[in-house]
Design a protein around this motif. Structure first.
Motif, short mmCIF file in Angstrom:
data_model
loop_
_atom_site.label_atom_id
_atom_site.label_comp_id
_atom_site.label_asym_id
_atom_site.label_seq_id
_atom_site.Cartn_x
_atom_site.Cartn_y
_atom_site.Cartn_z
N SER A 89 3.49 7.26 1.06
CA SER A 89 2.33 6.49 1.49
C SER A 89 2.84 5.07 1.75
CB SER A 89 1.28 6.48 0.37
OG SER A 89 0.49 5.32 0.44
N PHE A 121 1.20 2.32 1.73
CA PHE A 121 0.62 1.43 0.72
C PHE A 121 1.43 1.49 -0.58
CE2 PHE A 121 -2.11 0.63 -2.91
CZ PHE A 121 -2.58 -0.64 -2.62
N SER A 128 3.81 -1.39 -2.23
CA SER A 128 3.53 -1.83 -3.61
C SER A 128 4.77 -1.77 -4.49
CB SER A 128 2.42 -0.96 -4.22
OG SER A 128 1.22 -1.11 -3.52
N ASP A 145 -1.20 0.29 11.01
CA ASP A 145 -2.26 -0.66 10.67
C ASP A 145 -3.52 0.02 10.13
OD1 ASP A 145 -3.04 0.47 13.06
OD2 ASP A 145 -3.90 -1.39 13.84
N SER A 146 -3.43 1.32 9.83
CA SER A 146 -4.61 2.03 9.33
C SER A 146 -4.41 2.44 7.87
CB SER A 146 -4.92 3.25 10.19
OG SER A 146 -3.85 4.16 10.16
N ARG A 147 -5.52 2.79 7.22
CA ARG A 147 -5.47 3.21 5.82
C ARG A 147 -4.82 4.60 5.71
NH1 ARG A 147 -9.09 2.00 1.82
NH2 ARG A 147 -9.74 -0.15 1.92
N ASN A 148 -4.26 4.86 4.57
CA ASN A 148 -3.72 6.18 4.23
C ASN A 148 -2.60 6.64 5.17
OD1 ASN A 148 -5.59 6.36 2.08
ND2 ASN A 148 -7.15 7.02 3.52
N THR A 149 -1.84 5.71 5.70
CA THR A 149 -0.72 6.07 6.57
C THR A 149 0.45 6.55 5.73
OG1 THR A 149 -1.39 4.42 8.18
CG2 THR A 149 0.89 5.15 8.28
#
Length: 133
Positions: free
Chosen positions: A14, A16, A20, A65-69
């Motif tokens: 992921s 994200f 992190s 640039d999108s969620r959950n990529t």
């Protein structure tokens, strides 16, 4: 550019979660990304130009640039940029002008990589493998 083969190549994460994990270690998403691919950069040195470990990644699901990529890691490499002499002196003139000067073309974007930092780059890749695998 010096490629460093890694066990991370092809591994899926992921974006994200990866960001992190890597930001606290000093990595940042480098310039030159688009909606399908990008790089995590770790600045090794900046005495004569800039020396980076660059870890490429490509979107395997979604756009960057999108969620959950989800992204797949590519082969890490060492990169050295030598910027034009004297531009930094003029980039401090003011915030507005500096915002444009920071994007000046490198004098030698494929400058030779200092020998003393090759082992540092390999150690950084090994550290990433231990952290992520």
């Amino acid at each position: 550019m010096i490629e460093i083969p890694s066990k991370l190549e092809g591994e899926q994460y992921s974006l994200f979660d990866l960001e992190s994990e890597l930001k606290p270690l000093g990595y940042s998403i480098g310039g030159g990304w688009d909606y399908e691919k990008g790089f995590f950069d770790y600045k090794i040195d900046d005495e004569v130009g800039y020396q980076y470990l660059r870890v490429p990644f490509t979107a395997s699901s979604g756009a960057l640039d999108s969620r959950n990529t989800s992204v797949a890691i590519g082969r890490p490499f060492l990169l050295s940029h030598k910027y034009q002499i004297g531009l930094d002196d003029h980039a401090r003139v003011g915030n507005f002008q500096a915002s444009f000067n920071q994007f000046s073309e490198p004098q030698d974007k494929d400058a030779s990589f200092p020998e003393e930092y090759i082992d540092v780059g390999k150690a950084l890749v090994k550290e990433l493998e231990e952290l992520l695998l």
